[in-house]
Design a protein around this motif. Sequence first.
Motif, PDB file in Angstrom:
ATOM      1  N   VAL A  98       0.872  -1.179   0.000  1.00 57.40           N
ATOM      2  CA  VAL A  98       0.000   0.000   0.000  1.00 57.40           C
ATOM      3  C   VAL A  98       0.904   1.221   0.000  1.00 57.40           C
ATOM      4  O   VAL A  98       1.858   1.281   0.794  1.00 57.40           O
ATOM      5  CB  VAL A  98      -0.930   0.015   1.229  1.00 57.40           C
ATOM      6  N   GLU A  99       0.633   2.170  -0.880  1.00 54.19           N
ATOM      7  CA  GLU A  99       1.443   3.388  -0.936  1.00 54.19           C
ATOM      8  C   GLU A  99       0.544   4.613  -0.990  1.00 54.19           C
ATOM      9  O   GLU A  99      -0.478   4.624  -1.674  1.00 54.19           O
ATOM     10  CB  GLU A  99       2.361   3.383  -2.161  1.00 54.19           C
ATOM     11  N   ARG A 100       0.963   5.652  -0.268  1.00 54.18           N
ATOM     12  CA  ARG A 100       0.229   6.905  -0.295  1.00 54.18           C
ATOM     13  C   ARG A 100       1.160   8.024   0.174  1.00 54.18           C
ATOM     14  O   ARG A 100       1.984   7.821   1.077  1.00 54.18           O
ATOM     15  CB  ARG A 100      -0.997   6.832   0.619  1.00 54.18           C
ATOM     16  N   GLU A 101       1.034   9.188  -0.427  1.00 47.36           N
ATOM     17  CA  GLU A 101       1.789  10.346   0.046  1.00 47.36           C
ATOM     18  C   GLU A 101       1.266  10.744   1.436  1.00 47.36           C
ATOM     19  O   GLU A 101       0.064  10.626   1.722  1.00 47.36           O
ATOM     20  CB  GLU A 101       1.636  11.519  -0.916  1.00 47.36           C
ATOM     21  N   SER A 102       2.177  11.217   2.281  1.00 44.03           N
ATOM     22  CA  SER A 102       1.784  11.568   3.648  1.00 44.03           C
ATOM     23  C   SER A 102       2.633  12.725   4.164  1.00 44.03           C
ATOM     24  O   SER A 102       3.638  13.103   3.549  1.00 44.03           O
ATOM     25  CB  SER A 102       1.949  10.356   4.579  1.00 44.03           C
ATOM     26  N   LEU A 103       2.201  13.249   5.289  1.00 47.24           N
ATOM     27  CA  LEU A 103       2.962  14.285   5.989  1.00 47.24           C
ATOM     28  C   LEU A 103       3.349  13.728   7.351  1.00 47.24           C
ATOM     29  O   LEU A 103       2.485  13.310   8.124  1.00 47.24           O
ATOM     30  CB  LEU A 103       2.125  15.551   6.155  1.00 47.24           C
ATOM     31  N   LEU A 104       4.649  13.712   7.637  1.00 48.45           N
ATOM     32  CA  LEU A 104       5.138  13.214   8.919  1.00 48.45           C
ATOM     33  C   LEU A 104       5.519  14.395   9.800  1.00 48.45           C
ATOM     34  O   LEU A 104       6.150  15.362   9.329  1.00 48.45           O
ATOM     35  CB  LEU A 104       6.345  12.303   8.721  1.00 48.45           C
ATOM     36  N   SER A 105       5.147  14.297  11.049  1.00 51.17           N
ATOM     37  CA  SER A 105       5.404  15.386  11.983  1.00 51.17           C
ATOM     38  C   SER A 105       6.156  14.867  13.204  1.00 51.17           C
ATOM     39  O   SER A 105       5.761  13.878  13.831  1.00 51.17           O
ATOM     40  CB  SER A 105       4.076  16.022  12.429  1.00 51.17           C
ATOM     41  N   GLY A 106       7.272  15.505  13.483  1.00 59.13           N
ATOM     42  CA  GLY A 106       8.061  15.201  14.679  1.00 59.13           C
ATOM     43  C   GLY A 106       8.639  16.502  15.180  1.00 59.13           C
ATOM     44  O   GLY A 106       7.910  17.460  15.459  1.00 59.13           O
ATOM     45  N   TYR A 107       9.971  16.575  15.253  1.00 59.13           N
ATOM     46  CA  TYR A 107      10.604  17.863  15.576  1.00 59.13           C
ATOM     47  C   TYR A 107      10.363  18.844  14.436  1.00 59.13           C
ATOM     48  O   TYR A 107      10.253  20.045  14.647  1.00 59.13           O
ATOM     49  CB  TYR A 107      12.104  17.647  15.802  1.00 59.13           C
ATOM     50  N   GLY A 111       7.100  15.981   4.057  1.00 59.33           N
ATOM     51  CA  GLY A 111       6.333  15.050   3.251  1.00 59.33           C
ATOM     52  C   GLY A 111       7.141  13.802   2.953  1.00 59.33           C
ATOM     53  O   GLY A 111       8.363  13.863   2.765  1.00 59.33           O
ATOM     54  N   ALA A 112       6.491  12.657   2.923  1.00 54.88           N
ATOM     55  CA  ALA A 112       7.185  11.390   2.661  1.00 54.88           C
ATOM     56  C   ALA A 112       6.214  10.406   2.031  1.00 54.88           C
ATOM     57  O   ALA A 112       4.991  10.559   2.126  1.00 54.88           O
ATOM     58  CB  ALA A 112       7.768  10.815   3.954  1.00 54.88           C
ATOM     59  N   LEU A 113       6.768   9.404   1.395  1.00 51.84           N
ATOM     60  CA  LEU A 113       5.967   8.326   0.828  1.00 51.84           C
ATOM     61  C   LEU A 113       5.751   7.270   1.902  1.00 51.84           C
ATOM     62  O   LEU A 113       6.710   6.707   2.433  1.00 51.84           O
ATOM     63  CB  LEU A 113       6.675   7.710  -0.380  1.00 51.84           C
ATOM     64  N   LEU A 168       0.071  12.045   8.859  1.00 54.43           N
ATOM     65  CA  LEU A 168      -1.162  12.614   8.331  1.00 54.43           C
ATOM     66  C   LEU A 168      -1.267  12.237   6.860  1.00 54.43           C
ATOM     67  O   LEU A 168      -0.332  12.448   6.094  1.00 54.43           O
ATOM     68  CB  LEU A 168      -1.149  14.129   8.514  1.00 54.43           C
ATOM     69  N   VAL A 169      -2.396  11.655   6.469  1.00 53.99           N
ATOM     70  CA  VAL A 169      -2.602  11.208   5.090  1.00 53.99           C
ATOM     71  C   VAL A 169      -3.759  11.980   4.480  1.00 53.99           C
ATOM     72  O   VAL A 169      -4.633  12.493   5.198  1.00 53.99           O
ATOM     73  CB  VAL A 169      -2.889   9.689   5.034  1.00 53.99           C
ATOM     74  N   PRO A 170      -3.788  12.097   3.154  1.00 54.67           N
ATOM     75  CA  PRO A 170      -4.849  12.862   2.478  1.00 54.67           C
ATOM     76  C   PRO A 170      -6.185  12.110   2.461  1.00 54.67           C
ATOM     77  O   PRO A 170      -6.749  11.836   1.411  1.00 54.67           O
ATOM     78  CB  PRO A 170      -4.293  13.055   1.070  1.00 54.67           C
ATOM     79  N   GLU A 171      -6.647  11.724   3.614  1.00 51.67           N
ATOM     80  CA  GLU A 171      -7.967  11.105   3.783  1.00 51.67           C
ATOM     81  C   GLU A 171      -8.719  11.904   4.832  1.00 51.67           C
ATOM     82  O   GLU A 171      -8.123  12.395   5.803  1.00 51.67           O
ATOM     83  CB  GLU A 171      -7.833   9.649   4.234  1.00 51.67           C
ATOM     84  N   SER A 172     -10.003  12.069   4.688  1.00 47.23           N
ATOM     85  CA  SER A 172     -10.778  12.860   5.651  1.00 47.23           C
ATOM     86  C   SER A 172     -11.819  11.978   6.336  1.00 47.23           C
ATOM     87  O   SER A 172     -12.240  10.954   5.788  1.00 47.23           O
ATOM     88  CB  SER A 172     -11.459  14.038   4.951  1.00 47.23           C
ATOM     89  N   PRO A 181      -8.695  15.880   8.687  1.00 47.21           N
ATOM     90  CA  PRO A 181      -7.812  14.933   7.997  1.00 47.21           C
ATOM     91  C   PRO A 181      -7.506  13.726   8.874  1.00 47.21           C
ATOM     92  O   PRO A 181      -7.539  13.802  10.106  1.00 47.21           O
ATOM     93  CB  PRO A 181      -6.545  15.753   7.728  1.00 47.21           C
ATOM     94  N   GLN A 182      -7.212  12.611   8.227  1.00 42.09           N
ATOM     95  CA  GLN A 182      -6.899  11.378   8.936  1.00 42.09           C
ATOM     96  C   GLN A 182      -5.456  11.420   9.426  1.00 42.09           C
ATOM     97  O   GLN A 182      -4.537  11.666   8.644  1.00 42.09           O
ATOM     98  CB  GLN A 182      -7.120  10.187   7.997  1.00 42.09           C
ATOM     99  N   MET A 183      -5.248  11.187  10.689  1.00 39.62           N
ATOM    100  CA  MET A 183      -3.894  11.183  11.231  1.00 39.62           C
ATOM    101  C   MET A 183      -3.786  10.128  12.329  1.00 39.62           C
ATOM    102  O   MET A 183      -4.788   9.713  12.920  1.00 39.62           O
ATOM    103  CB  MET A 183      -3.504  12.562  11.769  1.00 39.62           C
ATOM    104  N   LYS A 184      -2.541   9.727  12.596  1.00 40.71           N
ATOM    105  CA  LYS A 184      -2.301   8.685  13.593  1.00 40.71           C
ATOM    106  C   LYS A 184      -0.875   8.811  14.104  1.00 40.71           C
ATOM    107  O   LYS A 184       0.049   9.109  13.354  1.00 40.71           O
ATOM    108  CB  LYS A 184      -2.522   7.308  12.960  1.00 40.71           C
ATOM    109  N   ARG A 185      -0.710   8.556  15.400  1.00 42.88           N
ATOM    110  CA  ARG A 185       0.640   8.549  15.977  1.00 42.88           C
ATOM    111  C   ARG A 185       1.233   7.161  15.842  1.00 42.88           C
ATOM    112  O   ARG A 185       0.598   6.162  16.191  1.00 42.88           O
ATOM    113  CB  ARG A 185       0.589   8.964  17.447  1.00 42.88           C
ATOM    114  N   PHE A 186       2.462   7.124  15.334  1.00 41.30           N
ATOM    115  CA  PHE A 186       3.195   5.870  15.157  1.00 41.30           C
ATOM    116  C   PHE A 186       4.451   5.903  16.018  1.00 41.30           C
ATOM    117  O   PHE A 186       5.022   6.967  16.282  1.00 41.30           O
ATOM    118  CB  PHE A 186       3.596   5.677  13.691  1.00 41.30           C
TER     119      PHE A 186
END
Length: 414
Positions: A98-107, A111-113, A168-172, A181-186
Motif C-alpha cells: 500500500v502506498e500513499r503520500e503523507s505528511l510526517l510530523s516530529g521535531y 512530506g514522505a511516501l 497525516l494522510v490525504p484522507e478525511s 484529515p486522517q492522522m495517527k501517531r506511530f
Amino acid sequence: MFKPLELAIGLRYTRAKRRTHFISFISLASMLGIALGVVALITTISVMNGFEKELRARILGMVSHATIAGAGEALRDWPKAVAIAERDPRVLGAAPYVERESLLSGYNNIGALLRGVDPALEPKVSEIGEVMQAGSLDDLKPGAFGIVLGIELAQYLGADVGDAVTVLVPESRSTPMGIVPQMKRFTVVGVFKAGMQEYDLQLAVIHLADAQKLLRMGEGVSGVRLKLDDMDTAWQVARDLADKMGEFYRVRDWSRDHANFFRAIKMEKSVMFVILSLIVAVAAFNLVSSLIMLVTDKQSDIAILRTLGMTPRSVMGVFVVQGSIIGVVGIVLGLIGGVLLTTNLHLVVAGLERLLGFEVMPSDIYYITGVPTDMRGDDILTIAIVAFVLCMVATIYPAWRASRTDPATALRYE
C-alpha cells in the motif's frame, strides 16, 4: 613459409631502421597515442558502468522490478494475483503493498511516501531488511502502529527508535467538529539506510494492516510488487501476468519509474565514448603524417618495386599493412593497459589519496564511496573495433599516395 608479397614487404619496412629517426619517433608517438586512447576509453567506460551498476542495485534494492495494480483505487483480489505470479518461473517473489503520500510530523514536518508492507513477504521483493541500521522489519506488528524510517528522514524529524511521530494522510473523516484529515501517531521501531536520498529522506514503512486501516482500504491493497530473475524482462512478465488474471490491471516496471535517470546515464556514457574516441582519432592523424613521411622516404624503393612489376594496388597494400601493424600494436598495448588499470583502479585511487592527502569521494558527502568499476567484454570489443577502423582509415590516403608514385620521376636523380 610463404607470405603474401605485400605482407612480407610491409613487415620488413616495419622492422627496418629509418633513415630519418624523426619518422620512427612519429610512428612511436602514434602507437602510444592509440594505446593511451584505448586505455582512457576502457577505464572511463568501465567506471561509468560501475556507477550505473551501483546505482541500479541501490534503486532496485528498495523498489520492485514490476508492479501490478488494480484499475480502481484498490486491488481487492491481491492473494489471487500473488498466487498467479508465484506460479510463473520467471518470478522470484511477489508481495502486496500500500502506498500513499503523507505528511510526517516530529521535531519538524516533512512530506514522505508512506508504504505499507507485509514483513513476512517483503524480503522476497526488496532488500530493506538487509539495510536496517536499528531495529528490524519484523518489529512491525499489525495493530501496534510501528513505523520504520529512512535514516535522513529520522534525523530530520529528530526521531529515534522508541520515539513517536504523527502521520497525516490525504484522507478525511467526519467528526462532531466537522471534516478533519486522517492522522495517527506511530512509534518508530526501526531505521534503515539505503544509500539513496530518494529513500533515506522520503520513505517511511509501516505494516500492511496498519496502512489498510489508516487509509480505510478494508482488505484492498495498492498492488502487488514483483521480483524477477531477469529485470530486463520486467515489462513483458508483468504484462503476461496481468493477462492471466483476466481483468484490466495497470502495469509498471522499474525502467519506466526511473526512465529519465537511466536514459541520462546512457546518454552520458555515449557522449563520453565519442569524446574519448577523439584521442584515438588524433593518434590516427599522427599515423597519417608518419606514413606520408615514410612514403616520401621510400620513394626510390617504391619505384624499383614498380619497375619489377608490382602493381599500384600491391604498393598500396604494403603501406596499409604497415599502418595496420602500428595500429594493432597500439590497440593491443591499450587493451592490456586498460584492463590492468581498470582491475587495479581502487589501488591507484588509494595511492593518490595517500599521496595528495584527500579522499576522492568522501563518505560524508557521497552515497557511493570509492570508484566502482564494471568491465564488460562487449565494451572492450567495441573499443578495439572502433580504434582499428580509425587506424585503417588513417592508412588509406598515405597508401594511395604511395601507389601513385611515378617510377621515372622517383629514379630520375638516383
